[in-house]
Design a protein around this motif. Sequence first.
Motif, mmCIF file in Angstrom:
data_model
loop_
_atom_site.group_PDB
_atom_site.id
_atom_site.type_symbol
_atom_site.label_atom_id
_atom_site.label_comp_id
_atom_site.label_asym_id
_atom_site.label_seq_id
_atom_site.Cartn_x
_atom_site.Cartn_y
_atom_site.Cartn_z
ATOM 1 N N ASP A 222 -9.008 -6.319 -0.068
ATOM 2 C CA ASP A 222 -7.612 -5.271 -0.247
ATOM 3 C C ASP A 222 -7.321 -5.439 -1.697
ATOM 4 O OD1 ASP A 222 -5.132 -4.428 2.897
ATOM 5 O OD2 ASP A 222 -7.558 -4.402 3.081
ATOM 6 N N ARG A 223 -7.346 -3.842 -2.730
ATOM 7 C CA ARG A 223 -6.643 -4.275 -3.922
ATOM 8 C C ARG A 223 -5.447 -4.031 -3.902
ATOM 9 N NH1 ARG A 223 -9.865 -4.996 -8.090
ATOM 10 N NH2 ARG A 223 -9.227 -3.374 -9.597
ATOM 11 N N VAL A 224 -4.148 -4.597 -4.427
ATOM 12 C CA VAL A 224 -3.220 -4.235 -4.352
ATOM 13 C C VAL A 224 -2.526 -4.481 -6.385
ATOM 14 C CG1 VAL A 224 -2.730 -5.674 -2.677
ATOM 15 C CG2 VAL A 224 -3.379 -7.077 -4.190
ATOM 16 N N THR A 225 -1.466 -3.769 -6.143
ATOM 17 C CA THR A 225 -0.981 -4.052 -7.942
ATOM 18 C C THR A 225 0.141 -4.885 -7.645
ATOM 19 O OG1 THR A 225 -1.148 -1.829 -7.585
ATOM 20 C CG2 THR A 225 0.836 -2.952 -9.651
ATOM 21 N N VAL A 226 0.120 -6.143 -8.817
ATOM 22 C CA VAL A 226 0.941 -6.721 -8.698
ATOM 23 C C VAL A 226 1.839 -6.698 -10.176
ATOM 24 C CG1 VAL A 226 1.482 -9.506 -9.353
ATOM 25 C CG2 VAL A 226 -0.245 -8.743 -7.515
ATOM 26 N N LEU A 227 3.448 -6.910 -9.852
ATOM 27 C CA LEU A 227 3.730 -6.118 -11.135
ATOM 28 C C LEU A 227 4.645 -7.972 -11.656
ATOM 29 C CD1 LEU A 227 7.097 -4.922 -8.936
ATOM 30 C CD2 LEU A 227 4.712 -3.889 -10.607
ATOM 31 N N LEU A 228 4.120 -7.827 -12.973
ATOM 32 C CA LEU A 228 4.109 -9.163 -13.414
ATOM 33 C C LEU A 228 5.218 -9.545 -14.508
ATOM 34 C CD1 LEU A 228 0.598 -9.582 -13.599
ATOM 35 C CD2 LEU A 228 1.884 -10.876 -12.344
ATOM 36 N N ARG A 229 5.514 -10.256 -15.617
ATOM 37 C CA ARG A 229 6.494 -10.272 -16.316
ATOM 38 C C ARG A 229 5.991 -9.540 -17.537
ATOM 39 N NH1 ARG A 229 5.256 -15.523 -18.266
ATOM 40 N NH2 ARG A 229 3.557 -14.311 -20.089
ATOM 41 N N GLY A 230 4.648 -9.124 -18.169
ATOM 42 C CA GLY A 230 3.789 -8.266 -18.226
ATOM 43 C C GLY A 230 3.657 -6.905 -17.859
ATOM 44 N N ASN B 261 9.858 -1.805 -7.800
ATOM 45 C CA ASN B 261 10.920 -1.980 -8.134
ATOM 46 C C ASN B 261 11.937 -1.894 -8.321
ATOM 47 O OD1 ASN B 261 9.609 -2.937 -10.269
ATOM 48 N ND2 ASN B 261 9.734 -5.884 -9.665
ATOM 49 N N ILE B 262 12.267 -0.764 -9.454
ATOM 50 C CA ILE B 262 13.000 -0.656 -9.778
ATOM 51 C C ILE B 262 14.093 0.780 -9.428
ATOM 52 C CG2 ILE B 262 14.020 0.644 -11.943
ATOM 53 C CD1 ILE B 262 13.447 -2.116 -12.422
ATOM 54 N N VAL B 263 15.417 0.688 -9.147
ATOM 55 C CA VAL B 263 16.402 1.771 -8.883
ATOM 56 C C VAL B 263 17.206 1.961 -10.513
ATOM 57 C CG1 VAL B 263 18.352 1.799 -7.702
ATOM 58 C CG2 VAL B 263 16.197 0.697 -6.746
ATOM 59 N N VAL B 264 16.292 3.908 -10.412
ATOM 60 C CA VAL B 264 17.549 4.021 -11.425
ATOM 61 C C VAL B 264 19.022 4.883 -11.202
ATOM 62 C CG1 VAL B 264 17.586 6.257 -12.969
ATOM 63 C CG2 VAL B 264 15.616 4.623 -12.470
ATOM 64 N N GLU B 265 20.132 4.301 -11.547
ATOM 65 C CA GLU B 265 21.364 4.871 -11.225
ATOM 66 C C GLU B 265 21.887 6.392 -12.204
ATOM 67 O OE1 GLU B 265 22.697 1.621 -9.358
ATOM 68 O OE2 GLU B 265 22.028 1.915 -7.457
ATOM 69 N N ASP B 266 22.529 6.861 -12.022
ATOM 70 C CA ASP B 266 23.670 7.455 -13.031
ATOM 71 C C ASP B 266 25.379 6.609 -12.400
ATOM 72 O OD1 ASP B 266 23.235 10.729 -11.664
ATOM 73 O OD2 ASP B 266 24.149 9.637 -11.687
ATOM 74 N N GLN B 267 25.595 6.636 -13.522
ATOM 75 C CA GLN B 267 27.262 6.573 -13.234
ATOM 76 C C GLN B 267 28.078 6.730 -12.021
ATOM 77 O OE1 GLN B 267 30.467 6.752 -16.483
ATOM 78 N NE2 GLN B 267 29.237 5.965 -17.506
ATOM 79 N N PRO C 196 0.985 -1.353 0.339
ATOM 80 C CA PRO C 196 0.072 0.408 -0.154
ATOM 81 C C PRO C 196 0.629 1.240 -0.045
ATOM 82 C CG PRO C 196 -0.066 -1.585 1.947
ATOM 83 C CD PRO C 196 0.805 -2.093 1.329
ATOM 84 N N ASP C 197 2.209 0.477 0.554
ATOM 85 C CA ASP C 197 3.390 2.212 0.461
ATOM 86 C C ASP C 197 3.928 2.179 -0.903
ATOM 87 O OD1 ASP C 197 5.775 0.718 1.803
ATOM 88 O OD2 ASP C 197 4.194 0.143 0.001
ATOM 89 N N GLY C 198 3.416 1.741 -1.907
ATOM 90 C CA GLY C 198 3.550 2.252 -3.015
ATOM 91 C C GLY C 198 4.848 1.236 -4.002
ATOM 92 N N LYS C 199 5.739 0.603 -2.665
ATOM 93 C CA LYS C 199 6.862 0.102 -2.814
ATOM 94 C C LYS C 199 6.651 -1.294 -2.818
ATOM 95 C CE LYS C 199 10.067 3.103 -0.474
ATOM 96 N NZ LYS C 199 9.956 3.365 1.559
ATOM 97 N N ALA C 200 7.573 -2.696 -3.268
ATOM 98 C CA ALA C 200 7.537 -3.126 -3.864
ATOM 99 C C ALA C 200 8.088 -4.114 -2.695
ATOM 100 C CB ALA C 200 8.345 -3.758 -5.259
ATOM 101 N N VAL C 201 6.954 -5.188 -2.175
ATOM 102 C CA VAL C 201 7.300 -5.946 -0.929
ATOM 103 C C VAL C 201 8.686 -6.748 -1.050
ATOM 104 C CG1 VAL C 201 6.554 -7.209 1.012
ATOM 105 C CG2 VAL C 201 4.922 -5.547 -0.591
ATOM 106 N N ALA C 202 9.533 -5.997 -0.637
ATOM 107 C CA ALA C 202 11.113 -7.052 0.046
ATOM 108 C C ALA C 202 11.198 -8.412 0.292
ATOM 109 C CB ALA C 202 11.806 -6.114 0.425
ATOM 110 N N THR C 203 12.146 -8.619 -0.772
ATOM 111 C CA THR C 203 12.397 -10.229 0.165
ATOM 112 C C THR C 203 13.676 -11.083 0.917
ATOM 113 O OG1 THR C 203 12.485 -11.361 -2.197
ATOM 114 C CG2 THR C 203 10.149 -11.259 -1.550
ATOM 115 N N GLY C 204 13.950 -9.414 0.487
ATOM 116 C CA GLY C 204 15.991 -10.129 1.229
ATOM 117 C C GLY C 204 16.741 -11.358 0.662
#
Lengths: 254, 839
Positions: B162-170, B689-695, B106-114
Amino acid sequence: MSASAVRAVDVRKSYGKGSTAVTAVAGVTMEVTSGEFAAVMGPSGSGKSTLMHCLAGLDTVDSGEIWVGDTALAGLGDKKLTALRRDRVGFVFQQYNLLPTLTAKENILLPLDIAGTKPDELWFDEVVTAVGLADRLGHRPAELSGGQQQRVACARALVTRPAVVFADEPTGNLDSHSGAEVLSFLRRCSQEFGQTVVMVTHDPTAAAYSSRVVFLSDGLLVDEMAKPTAQAVLDRMKAFEPAAAPAPAPRTGA
Amino acid sequence: MLRATLRSLLARKLRLALSGLAVVLGVSFVSGTLILTDTLGRVFDDLFATVNAGTSVSVRGVNALGEGATEDREPVPEEALARILSVEGVAEAVGRVSGYAQVVGPDGKAVATGGAPSLGVEINPDSSQEALVVKSGEAPQGEGEVAIDAGTADKAGIEVGDRVTVLLRGPAREFTVSGIVGFGTTDNLAGASLTAFDLPVAQRLVGVPGTFAEIAVAAEEGVDGAELGRRISAVLPDGYEAVQADQIVAEASAEVKQGLGFFSTALLVFAAISLFVGAFLIFNTFSMLVAQRTRELALLRALGASRRQVTTSVLIEALVVGLLASVTGFALGLGVAVGLRGLLGVLGIDLPSGETVVATRTVIASLVIGVGVTCVAALVPARRAARVAPIEALRESGPAEDRSLARRGVTGALLLAAGVGVLAYGLSDGTLPLVGLGALTSFLGVATLSPFVARPVTGLLGAPFARLGVAGRLGRGNAVRSPRRTSATAAALMIGLALVSAVSVLGASLKTSVVAVVDRSLGADYVLHTETFSPFSNEVATALRAQPDIDAVAAFRFGTAKVGADVSSLQGVEPDALQQVLRLDTVAGDLDALGRGQLALSEDAARSRGLEVGETVPVTWSRTGEQPLVLGAIYAANEFAGEVLVSDAVFDANTSEQLLGVIAATGRDGVVPAQVRQMVDRAVAGFPNIVVEDQAEFIDAQGAQIDQLLNAITVLLVLSVVIAVLGIINTLALSVVERTRELGLLRAVGLQRRQLRRMIRVESVVIAVYGALLGLAVGTAFGWALVRALRAEGITEFSLPVGRLALIVVVAALAGVLAAALPARRAARLDVLEAVAAT
């Protein structure tokens, strides 16, 4: 010569090398017969302690022979020498005779313990009674007086019925009363038990307890005295002092 | 004799206890690690057995690579199900689906699994073989529902309805949570998150439509599993196999146990280091005790105890100490195992409760190691005890330090030479155990040679203290005049700090190298990946490509294949974007060949296989078997390109992996970087779940990870350092006892208590700093050797972390002050007359 308990033939020993070499024993021949209580005396630096260490197998000689009973010490490896000390020789040192963590009884039985042999109960009782410590057997050295500690050491020296007991200044750290106790015990050992005792001392009073005194000076045997008295020994010792009359010609003991 | 031995042991309880402590700590580490890994192994065995309970046979695609459980198998077509059901003895056959699905909280972050996978699976509540248990709510039905595992639900605060968003292959989708599920008795599968769908939905979104990942078959009662397997195989088309359930369990367990094995080995290495340091402690303590008991030992020898009896008596003391320490350490290890397990729990790895497994081998290992280390360490002092001459019973002063240093010098030089040789060989060969052995031998060599440098170095170190007054002068003098004692005391600290500094040097060099590597190899402006570099959806690349100012987007897929004779990891990527995001130097051929379906290899990979451009190379994929590919290009080593490159088309044709590992992207020339960054951020907005980094950010992130690892290793090494400091305390205390008469004399002559304490403190600090400096020197050399050896792996720069090394010295000095506290107090409290009259 089985009546001889310990014998030295032309024993020499020096320490150090080169310019710092010190000759402690310069060629001593002497013999102590079985059952004798002999005292070895001399001023400091005369080599008396060194001689005794060699006789007891605690130190090696540079040249000469030493016999304990029928056994020659020369050529004995460490193992045999150690066994000799364990079974055939008894020690009483001036101090640090006892293991502080063992009781009096355990200290007395220590040589037998090391050898793994069972003690002779009767002999043990006799020795303990003779030194007068029957009621102190369970005490540790820290709980015994100096004199009592030395008597424990004497008892230990006797418990293996050795060929000879060596005592190095046994009364050096004791008051006159305790010292007298130890010395009379040693004399009794010689006279009643037939135990050979060789004592090194610088004290004329102590020497008077012995049956024969040999005098060492500068590593050489210079004199002997049978049936010594304290006064006679004291007078003889005075002769060693630098300003005194020159020493008589050295005589080799018989 | 035995009685005398045991009595003397009891008299020195405290001193021996302190040295035994070192062994206790080391053994507890060993037993804790073994207990933990055994327990975890059993836990996973039970877990996988539970999962597969009810299943006798599993039907799946054959893995052409033949390697363990690395999954890339051809999915099983639906049609096979009917055929299997017709086989006699089959009670039930259900299709299973497994793929990628990650819940967004619900906080908008993908649930981490370590680090554990995020799995999407099917749930078939009517099946007897279903491992998922609905804990609350209901199983999902239809397109819009999912069930999630209790662990994830707890972590993210998600409830039924609850309604949740699930990230998938597509593309990601929204679902309603219809129920919460558990796995057997646990909340999740060892930290992995599970999102369960209705079977046809799962096939479409998570698996491959019209297929199953595997088919699980339950046997009718009385039917033998092996027989059933044979019958089923008979009806299967080529490329599929029917496997016994226990083989599946074994494969899954084996994979987990391999991971556990690494973990356990790493911990055991640290335990071994602590024990090595502890051995030094024992050696020291016994040496000093023997020296102090010279008169007593001489008396025993005078009274006729043989050399062997004396040696044995010292060894028996060591045996008793070792035994007690081992037993205590073993018991403590149980606590350590519990602690480590709690640690894992905090990291989010929820392990099912199970009884603690204490294998016989753990007990035996603890005892043998503890006793062994103690006795071996006490061997030399025991032999030395036997060499005490009986005549020393009559001597007044302590033994003179006139033992020949020459022999020690020769031994030390030989040890050091041998150690360095083995180390160099081990590094060039890559054999880790040899490296360890070489390092330890070198440490021993340095410790043996230490007295030669101890005198001048401690003299120098103590000079500033000497200037401060008589206490300082005396303290420094004490450290200087007994180089053997100083070296022995400092040796343990030297080893601990040598390792810490080696690791620091390695870490610093690694960080500097990363900068060089990125400069050299990476051309892209941005790198996109998940926090744990776990797979993510290709939709991210699609979203990026849709942005106007983004020029090249290279989406890297990670896989494994056998290329020629050796298996290696490979990457599939779009050929056009490749050369824009990586700085690749072509050594032979042309990288455009990738676009023609050809292979590209790094220089090393090509050389080790003896391949040249133009040759046809047999590439064996786990799904499609052997496919011939032409080698189109060879490129110079590039850390981002890896060893093997193929185009995305070739990759997709031969694997079923549709997820990406990392994306590298470049902005269009002439566009302001801030604007490009905005575009990128906008594109990934829907992918939490994505992190963006410049060099620069990438370098920093890598640096932070290296720091984390460095700190973790340093913490584990701290145990050894603590033991070493205990050693200093022990030695100081013993030396105070040894010098009682001397200290009494100083007090009698007028030295104040305060000055006496300071004297001991100075001595302690000088010794500690000496140990630290020596350790730093040895450690830096060791670190340099490691950096040189790892040049091929990309550590090309050597960097000296001066600040950190200086900190080590400062900490050592402080440790010295602390270590002196108790012994100094003891010394100051001595009664003057007693001390002077002491033996």
